[in-house]
Design a protein around this motif. Structure first.
Motif, PDB file in Angstrom:
ATOM      1  N   ALA A 106      46.437  30.402  22.955  1.00  0.00           N
ATOM      2  CA  ALA A 106      45.101  29.798  22.823  1.00  0.00           C
ATOM      3  C   ALA A 106      44.624  29.847  21.374  1.00  0.00           C
ATOM      4  CB  ALA A 106      44.109  30.505  23.747  1.00  0.00           C
ATOM      5  N   GLN A 107      44.907  30.950  20.677  1.00  0.00           N
ATOM      6  CA  GLN A 107      44.530  31.044  19.257  1.00  0.00           C
ATOM      7  C   GLN A 107      45.289  30.018  18.418  1.00  0.00           C
ATOM      8  OE1 GLN A 107      45.327  35.159  18.413  1.00  0.00           O
ATOM      9  NE2 GLN A 107      43.216  35.778  18.856  1.00  0.00           N
ATOM     10  N   ALA A 108      46.562  29.835  18.716  1.00  0.00           N
ATOM     11  CA  ALA A 108      47.363  28.847  17.983  1.00  0.00           C
ATOM     12  C   ALA A 108      46.814  27.441  18.215  1.00  0.00           C
ATOM     13  CB  ALA A 108      48.827  28.938  18.403  1.00  0.00           C
ATOM     14  N   ILE A 109      46.443  27.156  19.452  1.00  0.00           N
ATOM     15  CA  ILE A 109      45.851  25.845  19.751  1.00  0.00           C
ATOM     16  C   ILE A 109      44.534  25.686  19.009  1.00  0.00           C
ATOM     17  CG2 ILE A 109      44.814  24.433  21.575  1.00  0.00           C
ATOM     18  CD1 ILE A 109      46.918  25.689  23.494  1.00  0.00           C
ATOM     19  N   ASP A 110      43.709  26.731  19.000  1.00  0.00           N
ATOM     20  CA  ASP A 110      42.431  26.671  18.293  1.00  0.00           C
ATOM     21  C   ASP A 110      42.623  26.448  16.795  1.00  0.00           C
ATOM     22  OD1 ASP A 110      40.953  26.933  20.618  1.00  0.00           O
ATOM     23  OD2 ASP A 110      40.611  29.100  20.359  1.00  0.00           O
ATOM     24  N   ARG A 111      43.633  27.092  16.205  1.00  0.00           N
ATOM     25  CA  ARG A 111      43.908  26.866  14.777  1.00  0.00           C
ATOM     26  C   ARG A 111      44.272  25.400  14.530  1.00  0.00           C
ATOM     27  NH1 ARG A 111      45.843  32.115  15.169  1.00  0.00           N
ATOM     28  NH2 ARG A 111      47.974  31.500  15.674  1.00  0.00           N
ATOM     29  N   VAL A 140      46.896  21.495   8.659  1.00  0.00           N
ATOM     30  CA  VAL A 140      47.368  20.949   9.937  1.00  0.00           C
ATOM     31  C   VAL A 140      48.852  21.272  10.096  1.00  0.00           C
ATOM     32  CG1 VAL A 140      47.829  18.827  11.237  1.00  0.00           C
ATOM     33  CG2 VAL A 140      45.632  19.120  10.073  1.00  0.00           C
ATOM     34  N   GLN A 141      49.626  21.032   9.051  1.00  0.00           N
ATOM     35  CA  GLN A 141      51.057  21.308   9.120  1.00  0.00           C
ATOM     36  C   GLN A 141      51.339  22.789   9.358  1.00  0.00           C
ATOM     37  OE1 GLN A 141      52.345  19.411   5.409  1.00  0.00           O
ATOM     38  NE2 GLN A 141      53.550  18.032   6.703  1.00  0.00           N
ATOM     39  N   GLN A 142      50.597  23.650   8.705  1.00  0.00           N
ATOM     40  CA  GLN A 142      50.801  25.088   8.894  1.00  0.00           C
ATOM     41  C   GLN A 142      50.452  25.513  10.316  1.00  0.00           C
ATOM     42  OE1 GLN A 142      52.357  27.274   6.883  1.00  0.00           O
ATOM     43  NE2 GLN A 142      52.816  25.392   5.775  1.00  0.00           N
TER      44      GLN A 142
END
Length: 153
Positions: A106-111, A140-142
């Motif tokens: 969920a954190q990765a999606i939020d980033r 965005v790429q990161q």
């Protein structure tokens, strides 16, 4: 002397090879198919933007902004299409951590959402130069890379 194979055997062999070639294709109506389509849509926007910033394509501020806005419009598309383990037999590239570390996922999606929103904001009033968007596009790429590193095979 060479024997001519039975045409029925040739037909069955050709059909078998064709089906083997389709094995990696997800059913477009399955969760995997929908998820793959959403990620391909992301790529259809991010690749031209990256190409413009790496001088593989001529820089076009209007096209860059349109791709950024389209990416923002599709930002939610794949996330609902991660079925629970055991709900699908189709091959996929998601690591078990998608389900065993739902908070991290969920954190990765939020980033990713935040980075895409920032890129959309930066491009909303138009883009004149690559320098205006380089940092936001890099974020965005990161965010993509971070998710792939931790949640994708």
């Amino acid at each position: 002397m060479f024997a001519v194979p039975n045409p029925k055997i040739l037909l069955l062999a050709a059909l078998g090879l064709a089906l083997v070639g389709c094995a990696d294709e997800a059913d477009p109506n399955s969760p995997e198919g929908k998820r793959q389509a959403a990620f391909k849509d992301f790529l259809s926007h991010s690749e031209p933007m990256g190409g413009m910033l790496r001088d593989r394509l001529p820089f076009d501020g209007d096209a860059f902004a349109a791709h950024a806005q389209a990416l923002a419009a599709s930002v939610e598309a794949p996330w609902a299409h991660f079925p629970e383990p055991g709900e699908t037999e189709q091959k996929h590239a998601a690591l078990p951590e998608v389900w065993t570390d739902p908070a991290g996922f969920a954190q990765a999606i939020d980033r990713y959402r935040d980075a895409v929103a920032e890129l959309a904001e930066v491009t909303a009033q138009g883009v004149e130069t690559p320098e205006q968007v380089t940092e936001a596009f890099s974020a965005v790429q990161q965010s993509c890379k971070g998710c792939h590193d931790n949640f994708r095979r």
